[in-house]
Design a protein around this motif. Structure first.
Motif, short mmCIF file in Angstrom:
data_model
loop_
_atom_site.label_atom_id
_atom_site.label_comp_id
_atom_site.label_asym_id
_atom_site.label_seq_id
_atom_site.Cartn_x
_atom_site.Cartn_y
_atom_site.Cartn_z
N LEU A 71 0.82 -1.22 0.00
CA LEU A 71 0.00 0.00 0.00
C LEU A 71 0.86 1.26 0.00
O LEU A 71 0.43 2.31 0.44
CB LEU A 71 -0.92 0.01 1.23
N GLY A 72 2.07 1.14 -0.52
CA GLY A 72 3.02 2.25 -0.51
C GLY A 72 2.52 3.49 -1.23
O GLY A 72 2.82 4.61 -0.83
N LEU A 91 -0.34 10.23 -0.04
CA LEU A 91 -1.76 9.98 -0.31
C LEU A 91 -2.33 11.01 -1.29
O LEU A 91 -3.00 10.66 -2.26
CB LEU A 91 -2.55 9.99 1.00
N LEU A 92 -2.04 12.29 -1.06
CA LEU A 92 -2.56 13.34 -1.93
C LEU A 92 -1.99 13.25 -3.34
O LEU A 92 -2.71 13.47 -4.32
CB LEU A 92 -2.28 14.71 -1.32
N VAL A 93 -0.70 12.95 -3.45
CA VAL A 93 -0.10 12.82 -4.79
C VAL A 93 -0.81 11.71 -5.57
O VAL A 93 -1.14 11.88 -6.75
CB VAL A 93 1.42 12.54 -4.68
N THR A 94 -1.08 10.61 -4.91
CA THR A 94 -1.75 9.49 -5.58
C THR A 94 -3.19 9.84 -5.94
O THR A 94 -3.63 9.63 -7.07
CB THR A 94 -1.72 8.23 -4.69
N VAL A 95 -3.93 10.41 -5.00
CA VAL A 95 -5.36 10.69 -5.22
C VAL A 95 -5.56 11.84 -6.21
O VAL A 95 -6.39 11.76 -7.11
CB VAL A 95 -6.05 11.00 -3.87
N GLY A 106 4.11 4.21 -5.52
CA GLY A 106 4.17 2.77 -5.28
C GLY A 106 5.58 2.22 -5.37
O GLY A 106 5.99 1.37 -4.57
N ILE A 107 6.35 2.74 -6.33
CA ILE A 107 7.74 2.32 -6.47
C ILE A 107 8.54 2.79 -5.25
O ILE A 107 9.35 2.04 -4.70
CB ILE A 107 8.35 2.86 -7.78
N GLY A 113 9.82 -0.36 1.63
CA GLY A 113 9.46 -1.63 2.27
C GLY A 113 10.63 -2.60 2.29
O GLY A 113 10.88 -3.26 3.30
N ILE A 114 11.34 -2.68 1.19
CA ILE A 114 12.50 -3.56 1.13
C ILE A 114 13.58 -3.09 2.11
O ILE A 114 14.19 -3.89 2.82
CB ILE A 114 13.05 -3.66 -0.31
#
Length: 136
Positions: A71-72, A91-95, A106-107, A113-114
């Motif tokens: 969910l990155g 969140l705002l950049v994605t939405v 996501g990248i 995450g890694i």
């Protein structure tokens, strides 16, 4: 900062308490933010609201790492760690781009995450969690 073992006030960069000699971040008896006595099982200080690290850093590291990987783009992992501003930005950049820039977010989440999952528990907590008011 206050020692979590004895409640003694310390310099924020202290690596050992000058009163009890212990690592000031490892105890559970006092709040590191306000110095008040706390319940060892508490996840937040009832006096000031500061969040405490969980005794099980591995579980939290895995939770945050998996949230970042899956969910990155939404920045959920940032909220969990207490980085609210960064979480809102992701969140705002994605939405606001209808998901187009979410690919980039996501990248970034995948890479974070890694990184989280490959760090040792101590490095993860000291690097990302210390002095934050996250959910753990």
């Amino acid at each position: 900062m206050f020692c979590r073992n004895c409640g003694n006030e310390l310099n924020d960069k202290a690596i050992a308490c000058i009163k009890c000699g212990a690592d000031p971040k490892k105890g559970v008896a006092f709040c590191s933010n306000c110095g008040k006595s706390t319940d060892p099982n508490a996840i937040i200080c009832v006096n000031c609201g500061a969040g405490f690290k969980s005794a099980n850093g591995e579980c939290n590291k895995i939770l945050v790492g998996l949230l970042a990987i899956f969910l990155g783009a939404l920045g959920i992992h940032k909220f969990v760690m207490g980085y609210t501003k960064e979480g809102v930005i992701m969140l705002l950049v994605t939405v606001l781009t209808c998901g187009y820039a979410g690919i980039i977010m996501g990248i970034i989440g995948l890479i974070e995450g890694i990184i989280y999952l490959t760090k040792s528990d101590e490095d993860f907590v000291n690097t990302y969690i210390t002095n934050k008011r996250g959910w753990f």
